[in-house]
Every structure is written in structure tokens, then in C-alpha cells.
Design an enzyme around this catalytic site. Structure first.
Site, PDB file in Angstrom:
ATOM      1  N   CYS A  41      36.208 -10.203  42.080  1.00  0.00           N
ATOM      2  CA  CYS A  41      34.761 -10.376  42.333  1.00  0.00           C
ATOM      3  C   CYS A  41      34.109 -11.370  41.373  1.00  0.00           C
ATOM      4  O   CYS A  41      32.991 -11.825  41.625  1.00  0.00           O
ATOM      5  CB  CYS A  41      34.044  -9.037  42.256  1.00  0.00           C
ATOM      6  SG  CYS A  41      34.633  -7.867  43.492  1.00  0.00           S
ATOM      7  N   HIS A  45      26.305 -10.590  41.355  1.00  0.00           N
ATOM      8  CA  HIS A  45      27.347 -10.128  42.275  1.00  0.00           C
ATOM      9  C   HIS A  45      26.812  -8.884  42.971  1.00  0.00           C
ATOM     10  O   HIS A  45      26.180  -8.025  42.347  1.00  0.00           O
ATOM     11  CB  HIS A  45      28.619  -9.807  41.495  1.00  0.00           C
ATOM     12  CG  HIS A  45      29.646  -9.096  42.316  1.00  0.00           C
ATOM     13  ND1 HIS A  45      30.024  -9.527  43.561  1.00  0.00           N
ATOM     14  CD2 HIS A  45      30.350  -7.953  42.075  1.00  0.00           C
ATOM     15  CE1 HIS A  45      30.926  -8.692  44.059  1.00  0.00           C
ATOM     16  NE2 HIS A  45      31.141  -7.726  43.175  1.00  0.00           N
ATOM     17  N   ASN A  48      29.753  -5.508  49.716  1.00  0.00           N
ATOM     18  CA  ASN A  48      30.397  -6.254  48.630  1.00  0.00           C
ATOM     19  C   ASN A  48      31.398  -7.246  49.230  1.00  0.00           C
ATOM     20  O   ASN A  48      32.418  -6.844  49.779  1.00  0.00           O
ATOM     21  CB  ASN A  48      31.106  -5.251  47.710  1.00  0.00           C
ATOM     22  CG  ASN A  48      31.740  -5.904  46.488  1.00  0.00           C
ATOM     23  OD1 ASN A  48      31.887  -7.126  46.436  1.00  0.00           O
ATOM     24  ND2 ASN A  48      32.117  -5.088  45.525  1.00  0.00           N
TER      25      ASN A  48
HETATM   26  O1  UT7 Z   1      32.866  -5.455  43.002  1.00  0.00           O
HETATM   27  C1  UT7 Z   1      33.704  -4.885  42.079  1.00  0.00           C
HETATM   28  C2  UT7 Z   1      32.993  -3.952  41.240  1.00  0.00           C
HETATM   29  N1  UT7 Z   1      32.824  -2.678  41.899  1.00  0.00           N
HETATM   30  C3  UT7 Z   1      31.795  -1.930  41.602  1.00  0.00           C
HETATM   31  O2  UT7 Z   1      30.960  -2.348  40.825  1.00  0.00           O
HETATM   32  C4  UT7 Z   1      31.715  -0.543  42.156  1.00  0.00           C
HETATM   33  C5  UT7 Z   1      31.295   0.403  41.068  1.00  0.00           C
HETATM   34  N2  UT7 Z   1      31.238   1.799  41.466  1.00  0.00           N
HETATM   35  C6  UT7 Z   1      30.314   2.270  42.339  1.00  0.00           C
HETATM   36  O3  UT7 Z   1      29.537   1.510  42.885  1.00  0.00           O
HETATM   37  C7  UT7 Z   1      30.237   3.759  42.552  1.00  0.00           C
HETATM   38  O4  UT7 Z   1      31.046   4.409  41.638  1.00  0.00           O
HETATM   39  C8  UT7 Z   1      30.637   4.193  43.995  1.00  0.00           C
HETATM   40  C9  UT7 Z   1      29.583   3.741  44.981  1.00  0.00           C
HETATM   41  C10 UT7 Z   1      31.980   3.615  44.358  1.00  0.00           C
HETATM   42  C11 UT7 Z   1      30.730   5.721  44.076  1.00  0.00           C
HETATM   43  O5  UT7 Z   1      29.519   6.319  43.633  1.00  0.00           O
HETATM   44  P1  UT7 Z   1      29.587   7.610  42.686  1.00  0.00           P
HETATM   45  O6  UT7 Z   1      28.200   8.042  42.501  1.00  0.00           O
HETATM   46  O7  UT7 Z   1      30.361   7.202  41.458  1.00  0.00           O
HETATM   47  O8  UT7 Z   1      30.352   8.674  43.580  1.00  0.00           O
HETATM   48  P2  UT7 Z   1      31.753   9.411  43.310  1.00  0.00           P
HETATM   49  O9  UT7 Z   1      32.896   8.468  43.486  1.00  0.00           O
HETATM   50  O10 UT7 Z   1      31.653  10.094  42.021  1.00  0.00           O
HETATM   51  O11 UT7 Z   1      31.800  10.458  44.496  1.00  0.00           O
HETATM   52  C12 UT7 Z   1      30.836  11.483  44.582  1.00  0.00           C
HETATM   53  C13 UT7 Z   1      31.125  12.338  45.807  1.00  0.00           C
HETATM   54  C14 UT7 Z   1      32.539  12.890  45.871  1.00  0.00           C
HETATM   55  O12 UT7 Z   1      32.444  14.202  46.394  1.00  0.00           O
HETATM   56  P3  UT7 Z   1      32.560  15.493  45.423  1.00  0.00           P
HETATM   57  O13 UT7 Z   1      33.903  15.377  44.784  1.00  0.00           O
HETATM   58  O14 UT7 Z   1      31.432  15.318  44.443  1.00  0.00           O
HETATM   59  O15 UT7 Z   1      32.381  16.629  46.352  1.00  0.00           O
HETATM   60  C15 UT7 Z   1      33.217  12.009  46.907  1.00  0.00           C
HETATM   61  O16 UT7 Z   1      34.257  12.678  47.587  1.00  0.00           O
HETATM   62  O17 UT7 Z   1      30.938  11.585  47.007  1.00  0.00           O
HETATM   63  C16 UT7 Z   1      32.089  11.722  47.858  1.00  0.00           C
HETATM   64  N3  UT7 Z   1      32.274  10.473  48.583  1.00  0.00           N
HETATM   65  C17 UT7 Z   1      31.741  10.233  49.806  1.00  0.00           C
HETATM   66  N4  UT7 Z   1      30.981  10.974  50.614  1.00  0.00           N
HETATM   67  C18 UT7 Z   1      30.571  10.420  51.765  1.00  0.00           C
HETATM   68  C19 UT7 Z   1      32.958   9.379  48.180  1.00  0.00           C
HETATM   69  N5  UT7 Z   1      32.854   8.417  49.106  1.00  0.00           N
HETATM   70  C20 UT7 Z   1      32.110   8.925  50.111  1.00  0.00           C
HETATM   71  C21 UT7 Z   1      31.655   8.399  51.332  1.00  0.00           C
HETATM   72  N6  UT7 Z   1      30.899   9.171  52.130  1.00  0.00           N
HETATM   73  N7  UT7 Z   1      31.945   7.135  51.748  1.00  0.00           N
END
Ligand code: UT7
Length: 322
Positions: free
Chosen positions: A114, A249, A279
Site C-alpha cells: 500500500c 492512503h 482500499n
Molecule cells: O492498507 C494496508 C493497511 N491496512 C489497514 O490499515 C487496516 C488496519 N486495520 C483495520 O482497519 C481494522 O483493524 C479492521 C477494519 C480490519 C477491523 O476492525 P477491528 O475493529 O479491529 O475489528 P476486529 O478485527 O477486532 O473484529 C471485531 C469483530 C470480531 O468479532 P468478535 O470476535 O468480536 O465476536 C470479528 O469476527 O468483528 C468481527 N468481524 C466481522 N463482522 C462482520 C470481522 N470482520 C467482519 C465482517 N463483518 N466483515
């Protein structure tokens, strides 16, 4: 007067039709509410089979050349940033060269995920200032839809396809004139295992899918990007107040807002396209730049700060006077 790389034209290409969160939720266990709340993404574009990395890159490049009023025959070199090249080799940049009918100069790809556009800008700027090229096409083009794991809802909802391009020309300008003021690029390979593709062309029976520890990447993104924006301002003895636009980005609205807040910028000074494009990795900054130049928000004379972070980890920042 210093020799500078001046940004003469910006172009973009978005493939296929937009795919909304609701449409995605029909094939992935997710919801518009989750995606919107966590990322700000509302839709993304996915390439059709004929829309390869080179195809989209060439289309964006044609638009940038046309906007710059520069003929392909004047291009001295093509640098294409991508993590999803058409082949291991030849570089996707040479396919773009052939498609544009450019028969002179150099063409190569940059792999910095990225951060690829900022890395490419850093290389192009250095080559122009060293007198190695007068006109460089810098392209970011990505087809992440081909490396997404559709069983992993934590990643497959976050990415989209597309391409953006800029034309840079060598010009002598006074210190307040247009041009790239500075670029700053970094990498920390110890963090290679928090965002990567688990296969490669060289690995039999393993084409590879994107794997990400989202929380860890998020944590590093906020800290490292804050450092990168401070670094680019300090190196130019400029203040947050001097910036007209932040073109970040486009990975996550929450990360974009955090950096905008740190810079004391109003929401109207931050170019946001993550809601429309999701993204698009190395394509996200030139795509966002193209939107804001085309709709007249970014004007000649404006000071634009760009920053990115991606797999590697790699990250960086750049300051450009339009
Ligand atoms: O371009 C390269 C750089 N990349 C980035 O900058 C991305 C950086 N990271 C992020 O943007 C965030 O960490 C994410 C958007 C990827 C995830 O957000 P988060 O607030 O960190 O969520 P999480 O991964 O901690 O997941 C929270 C919950 C989980 O459920 P439980 O375990 O709390 O019950 C996941 O299973 O959300 C669940 N989950 C979803 N639910 C519905 C994960 N993906 C999804 C989904 N739909 N697509």
C-alpha cells in the site's frame, strides 16, 4: 533555482460496476452496518476478467497524459507500483509501455504494497532531480480481488480494484513554486507477518491470498503515519497550518480521521475516497488525488501532504506543491 519534479497531470481508472456492502453481504457473512462502522467503506469496484493490472494502469496513464497535455512520445520512463502484477516478469510497467506505444526510456515495477505510490514518487523524484529523466509516468494499479480470501470476512470486505497515475516533469522553479518538496520512505521487515500474501508465483499450487492481523496493522498505522507526517513537515520547516490538503492512503476512515485530527485539519481539507473505492492499495493515493483535482478542490499552488502504510511493513510521506 532548484530542479524539481512537477506534477503535470493526474488520471484514474475504476473497473466494472460498484459493488455495495449490501451486495457483498449476500455472499460473505457481513453487514453494511459492520463495514461502515469499522471502516467507512460503502462500496468498491472489482475488475472484470479483461481488466488486468496493466490494462487499468494504461487507462489511468492515458488519462493523466491527456490531462497534462503530454504525448506518450515524451515519456522517458514508467514506474508502476503494484502488489498484484500481471506476471512475476516482465514487469507490468513494460506492458503499460507497449500499450501506450512508448518505445523509449525505462519501465519497472515497485513492490511496497500500500506504500507503493509513495515509494514510486520517491524514486521518480530522485531520478528527475538527478537528471536521469525529464518526464516520468508514475502509476499505482491493483487487482486485489484476485488475491482476496473470500472465506475471511475480516479482509475480503476491505479491498477494491483500480488504478491512478500522475505525470511528473523536470522543471526549474523558485522555492515557492510547484513540485515535490520531499519524500520519506521507511520499512520494518520484522513486521512482515502482520500483513502479507501467503503464496507467490514461485510457489507451486499456492497462488496466495491476503492475510492480515487488522488490529496490529491498525495500531502501527496510527503511530507510524503520525511520525511520517511530522517528519515531512519538519524536514521542510513547515507547520500543520501550511497544509492545504491531506491525501492519505485510503485503508480505513478511522485511521484517516486520526491523522487529519493530528494535523489540525478540518474534514473539508482531507480527501476521502475509501467510502467509494475501499482500499485499493498502491492505487489509492493517485485515485484520491485524481478525484480531488478533477472536481476542482485541489488547485495549482496548493500544498498537498500524502502518507501511506502497507505490508512490509512499509510506510512513508510526501509533500507536493501543485
Ligand atoms: O492498507 C494496508 C493497511 N491496512 C489497514 O490499515 C487496516 C488496519 N486495520 C483495520 O482497519 C481494522 O483493524 C479492521 C477494519 C480490519 C477491523 O476492525 P477491528 O475493529 O479491529 O475489528 P476486529 O478485527 O477486532 O473484529 C471485531 C469483530 C470480531 O468479532 P468478535 O470476535 O468480536 O465476536 C470479528 O469476527 O468483528 C468481527 N468481524 C466481522 N463482522 C462482520 C470481522 N470482520 C467482519 C465482517 N463483518 N466483515
Amino acid at each position: 533555482m532548484p530542479l524539481r519534479s512537477v506534477l503535470r497531470g493526474v488520471g484514474k481508472y475504476l473497473p466494472g460496476e460498484p459493488v455495495s456492502n449490501d451486495e457483498l453481504a449476500q455472499r460473505v457473512d457481513t453487514s453494511d452496518a459492520w463495514i461502515t462502522e469499522r471502516t467507512g467503506i460503502k462500496q468498491r469496484y472489482f475488475a472484470q476478467p479483461h481488466e488486468s493490472c496493466a490494462f487499468m494502469g494504461a487507462a489511468a496513464a492515458r488519462a493523466a497524459l491527456s490531462r497534462a497535455g503530454i504525448d506518450a512520445a515524451q515519456v522517458d520512463g514508467i514506474i508502476l507500483a503494484t502488489a498484484t502484477p500481471d506476471q512475476a516478469f516482465p514487469a507490468t510497467a513494460v506492458h503499460v509501455q507497449a500499450a501506450l506505444g512508448v518505445h523509449q526510456g525505462f519501465a519497472f515495477d515497485v513492490a511496497a504494497a500500500c506504500s507503493g505510490f509513495i515509494y514510486g514518487l520517491s524514486i521518480a523524484d530522485a531520478m528527475i532531480r538527478a537528471g536521469q529523466a525529464k518526464t516520468i509516468l508514475l502509476i499505482g494499479s491493483e487487482v486485489y480481488s484476485r488475491i482476496l480470501n473470500w472465506q475471511d470476512r475480516g479482509t475480503c470486505v476491505l479491498f477494491g480494484d483500480g488504478a491512478g497515475a500522475i505525470v511528473l516533469t523536470a522543471e526549474t522553479t523558485d522555492s515557492g513554486g510547484p513540485g515535490v518538496l520531499s519524500t520519506h520512505i521507511h520499512a520494518d521487515g520484522r513486521l512482515g507477518d502482520i500483513l502479507y500474501v501467503d503464496g507467490a508465483v514461485g510457489q507451486p499450487d499456492k497462488p496466495g491470498h491476503l492475510v492480515m492481523n487488522g488490529r496490529e496493522v491498525f495500531r502501527h498505522a496510527v503511530a507510524k503515519l503520525a511520525g511520517a507526517v511530522d517528519e515531512v513537515l519538519a524536514s521542510n520547516q513547515l507547520n500543520y497550518k501550511d497544509i492545504d490538503w491531506l491525501v492519505p492512503h485510503q485503508a480505513n476512515r478511522r485511521i484517516i480521521d486520526a491523522i487529519g485530527k493530528r494535523l489540525g485539519l478540518g474534514a473539508e481539507q482531507v480527501v476521502v475516497t475509501v467510502d467509494q473505492h475501499a482500499n485499493t492499495s498502491a492505487a489509492s493515493i493517485p485515485l484520491a488525488l485524481a478525484e480531488a483535482v478533477e472536481d476542482g478542490r485541489i488547485k495549482p499552488g496548493h500544498l498537498v501532504l500524502m502518507e501511506a502504510l502497507g505490508g512490509g511493513l512499509t510506510w512513508g510521506s510526501a509533500l507536493v506543491r501543485m
